[in-house]
Enzyme design. Structure first.
Site, PDB file in Angstrom:
ATOM      1  N   ASN A 167      38.978  38.743  55.541  1.00  0.00           N
ATOM      2  CA  ASN A 167      40.168  39.600  54.331  1.00  0.00           C
ATOM      3  C   ASN A 167      41.436  38.554  53.943  1.00  0.00           C
ATOM      4  O   ASN A 167      42.154  38.171  54.703  1.00  0.00           O
ATOM      5  CB  ASN A 167      40.598  40.928  54.144  1.00  0.00           C
ATOM      6  N   ARG A 172      55.022  40.530  52.711  1.00  0.00           N
ATOM      7  CA  ARG A 172      55.819  39.808  53.266  1.00  0.00           C
ATOM      8  C   ARG A 172      56.115  40.164  54.715  1.00  0.00           C
ATOM      9  O   ARG A 172      55.345  41.456  55.046  1.00  0.00           O
ATOM     10  CB  ARG A 172      56.595  40.622  52.346  1.00  0.00           C
ATOM     11  N   TRP A 185      51.885  45.518  55.329  1.00  0.00           N
ATOM     12  CA  TRP A 185      50.167  46.587  54.808  1.00  0.00           C
ATOM     13  C   TRP A 185      50.922  47.530  54.289  1.00  0.00           C
ATOM     14  O   TRP A 185      50.913  48.535  55.064  1.00  0.00           O
ATOM     15  CB  TRP A 185      49.426  46.521  55.872  1.00  0.00           C
ATOM     16  N   GLU A 228      38.821  36.749  49.968  1.00  0.00           N
ATOM     17  CA  GLU A 228      38.794  35.698  49.606  1.00  0.00           C
ATOM     18  C   GLU A 228      39.512  34.119  48.924  1.00  0.00           C
ATOM     19  O   GLU A 228      39.860  33.575  47.664  1.00  0.00           O
ATOM     20  CB  GLU A 228      40.792  36.357  49.179  1.00  0.00           C
ATOM     21  N   ASP A 277      62.788  44.033  45.899  1.00  0.00           N
ATOM     22  CA  ASP A 277      61.169  43.462  45.807  1.00  0.00           C
ATOM     23  C   ASP A 277      61.320  43.918  44.976  1.00  0.00           C
ATOM     24  O   ASP A 277      62.350  43.602  43.703  1.00  0.00           O
ATOM     25  CB  ASP A 277      60.231  44.347  45.895  1.00  0.00           C
TER      26      ASP A 277
HETATM   27  C1  FMN Z   1      54.712  37.359  46.555  1.00  0.00           C
HETATM   28  C2  FMN Z   1      53.795  38.460  46.333  1.00  0.00           C
HETATM   29  C3  FMN Z   1      54.328  39.332  47.505  1.00  0.00           C
HETATM   30  C4  FMN Z   1      53.229  40.387  47.833  1.00  0.00           C
HETATM   31  N1  FMN Z   1      53.879  41.222  48.964  1.00  0.00           N
HETATM   32  C5  FMN Z   1      53.293  42.425  49.713  1.00  0.00           C
HETATM   33  C6  FMN Z   1      53.129  43.665  50.254  1.00  0.00           C
HETATM   34  O1  FMN Z   1      54.499  42.376  51.124  1.00  0.00           O
HETATM   35  N2  FMN Z   1      53.189  43.991  50.864  1.00  0.00           N
HETATM   36  C7  FMN Z   1      51.438  44.647  49.823  1.00  0.00           C
HETATM   37  O2  FMN Z   1      50.972  45.385  50.275  1.00  0.00           O
HETATM   38  N3  FMN Z   1      51.398  43.798  49.127  1.00  0.00           N
HETATM   39  C8  FMN Z   1      52.118  42.624  48.339  1.00  0.00           C
HETATM   40  N4  FMN Z   1      51.885  41.929  47.437  1.00  0.00           N
HETATM   41  C9  FMN Z   1      50.048  42.343  47.020  1.00  0.00           C
HETATM   42  C10 FMN Z   1      48.780  41.525  47.492  1.00  0.00           C
HETATM   43  O3  FMN Z   1      49.331  40.814  47.909  1.00  0.00           O
HETATM   44  C11 FMN Z   1      47.657  42.397  47.202  1.00  0.00           C
HETATM   45  O4  FMN Z   1      48.055  43.491  46.560  1.00  0.00           O
HETATM   46  C12 FMN Z   1      47.006  41.513  47.266  1.00  0.00           C
HETATM   47  O5  FMN Z   1      45.631  41.753  46.345  1.00  0.00           O
HETATM   48  C13 FMN Z   1      46.439  42.258  48.662  1.00  0.00           C
HETATM   49  O6  FMN Z   1      45.448  41.654  49.246  1.00  0.00           O
HETATM   50  P1  FMN Z   1      44.290  42.913  49.591  1.00  0.00           P
HETATM   51  O7  FMN Z   1      43.544  43.701  48.399  1.00  0.00           O
HETATM   52  O8  FMN Z   1      42.952  42.272  50.112  1.00  0.00           O
HETATM   53  O9  FMN Z   1      44.878  43.932  50.817  1.00  0.00           O
HETATM   54  C14 FMN Z   1      52.295  40.353  47.160  1.00  0.00           C
HETATM   55  C15 FMN Z   1      52.336  40.030  46.429  1.00  0.00           C
HETATM   56  C16 FMN Z   1      53.271  38.659  45.324  1.00  0.00           C
HETATM   57  C17 FMN Z   1      52.368  37.994  44.679  1.00  0.00           C
HETATM   58 MN    MN Z   2      41.110  41.745  49.652  1.00  0.00          MN
END
Ligand code: FMN
Ligand code: MN
Length: 499
Positions: A167, A172, A185, A228, A277
């Site tokens: 994954n 952040r 997370w 991904e 945020d």
């Molecule tokens: C700039 C940016 C910052 C992000 N920060 C966070 C974060 O701090 N925590 C979080 O859970 N998702 C954050 N996201 C959203 C996740 O990257 C997004 O939901 C992604 O699909 C997570 O991957 P996963 O579904 O494989 O866990 C952020 C997205 C962007 C574009």
């Molecule tokens: Mn994923």
């Protein structure tokens, strides 16, 4: 594009990047510069001399629609969606040519899986143990209420301990000291699920400074079992190359600028935040796991990538718009009556969804609302406006027109409840709250409507007559705008960013 350096070279050739030689402080000063640059549709910025750090800082690489299209190598973001729908909507081939084309499409999927290679530039510099030092990097403290610097554009790599599926997510990371950070997370995320599935510690690798498509893919809301990096390979048209990490059992992008290797314990939590945020507010401190860095590997002269989020619109608007466009074919594969949708940037992407449908039966709009509230990360959507297929969902004037004119609030508003975004501060309880659906379609008699009136429209004959004769009238500017094809990226957003 193989890596961040190819991307920077392309941006420079296209006049889309400015190098800033002046010493600039990653503590707040960079944010104020970026905020002004993003809002005026300005260039990507490469700060060559960030105060107190050893490495250059790249920011605003995604900050305009043009750069986003350059990143994907397309004219319009819808062209990326077309590539995805080509594969999703594959029909059994008929005839030889069709079979050949079908095979090419299948091959493009087969060739998308990340490839392991023996060596990569990411290992040119290796710092382990006590040599690990995050303060070498120009990590930004973005907003005055942030307690520390935050890594904002990472691709965080984990493996599901049960299935071994990789994954990659963007979360952040608040810097705690030279070799530890928090890992933000949120509860709906795959990375967190991998962590919760371990008994002890989970190996984690964080890639910083990637080609733009691979960096984007970390933010893409894919189903848990889809890697991904495979999506990145598919969209790039070339697999992502990986090398074995040095201190953990994970593979990492061979051409990344920087990789942080390490681990997270199941039960080691600390108080993360607050952080200004993309909601436009500071998210309050909450317990999040601690990431221990066991090795920091880099290319020589590594460039550190960053992004500023805050009150919209910010640079992440375009990452979100890319997702909105790229995922339309997948959404339509499950809910084919959806014609198009728009997630307004000002709505932080999960506060509001405008969707147009081919209405075929009474209650159809409600059916689509509930489908969206049951669909992947869109399930977190707080409010939905449903319009008929002829309405341009990207034209907020039109949407407000129908949401007003076609709606009897007593009959056409659905109040439901369900899961909400982790960071939504409005609901009474965190994570769970109300949902609003507005059915702005034309109502049918079965839905309790009186005979629906006809919408005003000029005849095509008169329109083309006036087109033909326009010059004769001697009225200087031509006020007739051609109808925009469905699916173009939000004009309103473009206007917003050009204020
Ligand atoms: C700039 C940016 C910052 C992000 N920060 C966070 C974060 O701090 N925590 C979080 O859970 N998702 C954050 N996201 C959203 C996740 O990257 C997004 O939901 C992604 O699909 C997570 O991957 P996963 O579904 O494989 O866990 C952020 C997205 C962007 C574009
Ligand atoms: Mn994923």
């Amino acid at each position: 594009m193989q890596d961040l350096r190819d991307w920077i070279a392309l941006l420079e050739r296209e006049g889309e990047l400015v190098r800033v030689a002046a010493e600039v402080d990653p503590d707040l000063e960079v944010t104020e510069i970026v905020d002004r640059t993003v809002k005026s549709g300005g260039p990507a910025l490469l700060f060559e001399n960030p105060k107190g750090a050893r490495h250059a800082l790249l920011v605003n690489q995604f900050g305009t629609e043009r750069r986003m299209c350059l990143a994907f190598g397309v004219e319009r973001l819808d062209d990326v969606a077309r590539k995805v729908s080509d594969v999703l909507e594959m029909q059994p081939p008929q005839g030889l040519m069709d079979k050949v084309r079908g095979l090419q499409k299948l091959k493009s999927i087969a060739d998308s899986r990340a490839q392991t290679v023996r060596k990569g530039p990411v290992h040119e510099v290796v710092l382990r143990g006590d040599d690990v030092d995050l303060s070498l990097l120009p990590v930004q403290r973005c907003w005055p209420g942030d307690p520390a610097p935050f890594i904002t554009l990472p691709a965080v790599i984990t493996k599901d301990p049960r299935s071994g599926t990789r994954n990659v997510g963007m979360y952040r990371m608040q810097v705690i000291d030279r070799s530890t950070t928090f890992m933000h997370w949120q509860i709906h995320k795959d990375g967190r699920a991998d962590w919760l599935a371990t008994d002890g510690r989970i190996p984690v690798a964080v890639a910083l400074g990637l080609d733009p498509i691979t960096a984007y893919s970390a933010s893409a809301p894919l189903p848990k079992h889809i890697d991904e990096l495979m999506m990145a390979g598919f969209l790039r048209g070339a697999p992502v190359e990986l090398v074995q990490a040095i201190t953990v059992d994970l593979e990492v992008p061979a051409h990344a600028e920087i990789v942080l290797e390490g681990y997270i314990e199941k039960d080691e939590l600390g108080s993360e935040g607050p952080f200004g945020d993309h909601t436009g507010f500071y998210t309050p401190p909450e317990p999040f796991p601690v990431f221990h860095v066991t090795a920091m590997t880099m290319r020589s002269g590594a460039i550190y990538p960053s992004i500023v989020v805050g009150k919209p619109p910010q640079e992440d608007a375009w990452l979100g718009k890319a997702t909105e466009r790229i995922f339309l074919p997948a959404i339509r594969a499950t809910v084919p009556e959806i014609v198009d949708y728009d997630l307004p940037v000002a709505g932080g992407f999960h506060n509001c969804c405008i969707v147009s449908i081919k209405k075929a039966y009474p209650g159809h709009a409600q059916k689509v609302m509930h489908a969206i509230w049951g669909l992947g990360m869109l399930s977190l959507t707080k409010s939905i406006v449903v319009v008929d297929e002829h309405v341009d969902v990207h034209d907020y004037q039109q949407v407000v027109f129908y949401a007003g004119a076609n709606v009897d609030p007593k009959r056409d508003v659905v109040i439901s409840e369900g899961p909400l975004d982790h960071l939504d501060h409005a609901p009474e309880r965190q994570f769970l709250g109300g949902k609003l659906g507005i059915d702005a379609t034309a109502k049918w008699p079965e839905e309790g409507a009186r005979p629906w009136p006809e919408e005003i429209e000029m005849t095509p004959e008169i329109r083309s007559l006036v087109d033909r004769r326009w010059a004769e009238y001697g009225i200087a500017s031509v006020p007739h705008a051609p109808d925009r094809p469905v699916g173009q990226t939000s004009r309103s957003l473009r206007q917003l960013l050009r204020r």
